[in-house]
Motif scaffolding. Structure first.
Motif, short mmCIF file in Angstrom:
data_model
loop_
_atom_site.label_atom_id
_atom_site.label_comp_id
_atom_site.label_asym_id
_atom_site.label_seq_id
_atom_site.Cartn_x
_atom_site.Cartn_y
_atom_site.Cartn_z
N LYS A 173 4.50 -21.49 3.93
CA LYS A 173 5.73 -21.16 4.66
C LYS A 173 5.97 -19.66 4.73
CE LYS A 173 10.74 -21.95 4.57
NZ LYS A 173 11.84 -22.72 3.93
N TYR A 174 5.89 -19.00 3.58
CA TYR A 174 6.24 -17.58 3.56
C TYR A 174 5.12 -16.69 4.07
CZ TYR A 174 10.61 -18.88 1.47
OH TYR A 174 11.85 -19.43 1.28
N ASN A 175 3.88 -17.14 4.00
CA ASN A 175 2.81 -16.40 4.66
C ASN A 175 2.95 -16.49 6.17
OD1 ASN A 175 0.25 -15.22 3.02
ND2 ASN A 175 1.32 -16.78 1.81
N ALA A 176 3.42 -17.65 6.67
CA ALA A 176 3.66 -17.79 8.11
C ALA A 176 4.79 -16.87 8.54
CB ALA A 176 3.99 -19.24 8.43
N ILE A 177 5.83 -16.75 7.72
CA ILE A 177 6.93 -15.83 8.03
C ILE A 177 6.44 -14.39 8.05
CG2 ILE A 177 9.11 -14.87 7.16
CD1 ILE A 177 9.77 -17.70 6.12
N ALA A 178 5.58 -14.06 7.07
CA ALA A 178 5.11 -12.68 6.94
C ALA A 178 4.08 -12.31 8.00
CB ALA A 178 4.52 -12.46 5.55
N TYR A 179 3.17 -13.23 8.31
CA TYR A 179 2.02 -12.88 9.15
C TYR A 179 1.92 -13.69 10.44
CZ TYR A 179 0.72 -10.83 4.67
OH TYR A 179 0.72 -10.12 3.50
N GLY A 180 2.88 -14.58 10.68
CA GLY A 180 2.81 -15.39 11.89
C GLY A 180 1.65 -16.36 11.84
N SER A 181 1.07 -16.64 13.00
CA SER A 181 0.01 -17.65 13.09
C SER A 181 -1.35 -17.13 12.65
CB SER A 181 -0.09 -18.15 14.54
OG SER A 181 -0.41 -17.08 15.41
N ILE A 182 -1.43 -15.85 12.25
CA ILE A 182 -2.74 -15.28 11.93
C ILE A 182 -3.06 -15.35 10.43
CG2 ILE A 182 -2.65 -13.69 13.89
CD1 ILE A 182 -1.95 -11.46 11.89
N PHE A 183 -2.19 -15.97 9.64
CA PHE A 183 -2.44 -15.99 8.20
C PHE A 183 -3.68 -16.85 7.89
CE2 PHE A 183 0.40 -19.63 8.75
CZ PHE A 183 -0.18 -20.60 7.95
N ASN A 184 -4.30 -16.57 6.75
CA ASN A 184 -5.57 -17.18 6.36
C ASN A 184 -5.33 -18.44 5.54
OD1 ASN A 184 -8.05 -17.76 4.99
ND2 ASN A 184 -8.75 -15.69 5.47
N ILE A 185 -5.54 -19.61 6.15
CA ILE A 185 -5.31 -20.88 5.47
C ILE A 185 -6.24 -21.02 4.27
CG2 ILE A 185 -5.56 -23.39 5.67
CD1 ILE A 185 -4.57 -23.16 8.53
N GLN A 186 -7.52 -20.69 4.46
CA GLN A 186 -8.50 -20.84 3.38
C GLN A 186 -8.10 -20.02 2.15
OE1 GLN A 186 -9.28 -20.14 6.56
NE2 GLN A 186 -10.26 -22.07 7.19
N LYS A 187 -7.66 -18.81 2.37
CA LYS A 187 -7.26 -17.94 1.26
C LYS A 187 -6.06 -18.51 0.52
CE LYS A 187 -5.90 -13.16 0.24
NZ LYS A 187 -5.63 -11.81 0.83
N ILE A 188 -5.10 -19.03 1.26
CA ILE A 188 -3.89 -19.58 0.64
C ILE A 188 -4.21 -20.84 -0.16
CG2 ILE A 188 -1.64 -20.63 1.12
CD1 ILE A 188 -1.50 -18.77 3.58
N VAL A 189 -5.05 -21.71 0.40
CA VAL A 189 -5.42 -22.94 -0.32
C VAL A 189 -6.15 -22.61 -1.61
CG1 VAL A 189 -6.81 -25.04 -0.24
CG2 VAL A 189 -5.45 -24.37 1.76
N ARG A 190 -7.12 -21.71 -1.54
CA ARG A 190 -7.88 -21.36 -2.74
C ARG A 190 -6.98 -20.70 -3.79
NH1 ARG A 190 -13.22 -22.00 -2.75
NH2 ARG A 190 -14.15 -22.69 -0.77
N TYR A 191 -6.10 -19.84 -3.35
CA TYR A 191 -5.15 -19.20 -4.27
C TYR A 191 -4.29 -20.26 -4.96
CZ TYR A 191 -1.17 -16.35 -5.80
OH TYR A 191 -0.18 -15.76 -6.54
#
Length: 214
Positions: A149-167
């Protein structure tokens, strides 16, 4: 056609007449299959979820269920599927509505997801961790949801799903170790029997079903 209308206009703002006109079917044909717009929406959710579930389970074929990289791929697939099908906005509209039938449906989907996560955590972390894994499933879902949610707020649609899941998965690995060391937990795994009384089991495993709500 109904899916497109729900995304474009919103579920509440879309009437059955809108669906009839957009899809070119008669009212009689509609009611031959669905008793209400709610029933159509639930059928839509179930169809999309079952397709995602099939794709998710195929990732396990010939693989070691304890391989955490396979779990990461399953979560990435779920998130991508839900984003592609715009399920986030539809789920949110239902959750914040006053429609008790649909809210109860969403609650069951969410609980089944927790059951799936719990079983996957048993695959990954082992039976000896079972007392702590329902808590960890709940915490992982929250960590992942809010990271997205907050990565989408910060970076819009360009945020990295793979990075967030692994984190987020790295965080849950630490959680499992910490709660086991503390010997403390809030939710007993036996609660799943009350939450999901109609889930069929194979041995001690719940049938793999439904998706994470992202």
């Amino acid at each position: 056609m109904a899916h497109q209308l729900f995304i474009e206009k919103g579920f509440q703002a879309t009437s059955i007449q809108d669906i009839l006109e957009y899809s070119g079917i008669s009212k009689g044909t509609f009611y031959n299959y669905f008793s209400s717009k709610n029933e159509l929406l639930m059928a839509l959710f179930n169809t999309l979820i079952k397709k995602m579930e099939k794709d998710r389970n195929e990732l396990l074929i010939g693989q070691n269920p304890s391989d955490i990289d396979i779990f990461i791929k399953q979560i990435e697939l779920q998130i991508t599927s839900n984003r592609t099908n715009k399920l986030i906005s539809l789920f949110e509209e239902v959750v914040f509505s006053n429609d008790l039938e649909l809210r109860e449906f969403i609650k069951k989907v969410q609980l089944k997801m927790i059951g799936w996560l719990y079983q996957r955590f048993i695959d990954i972390f082992g039976e000896n961790h079972k007392p702590y894994l329902l808590d960890c499933a709940v915490m992982f879902q929250g960590v992942l949801q809010y990271n997205l949610k907050y990565n989408a707020i910060a970076y819009g649609s360009i945020f990295n799903i793979q990075k967030i899941v692994r984190y987020s998965v790295k965080r849950v690995i630490q959680m499992v170790a910490e709660v086991e060391e503390a010997g403390d937990y809030l939710l007993q795994p036996e609660l799943l029997d009350n939450w999901l009384p109609n889930c069929k089991k194979t041995g001690q495993r719940f049938t793999r079903s439904f998706s994470i709500l992202f």
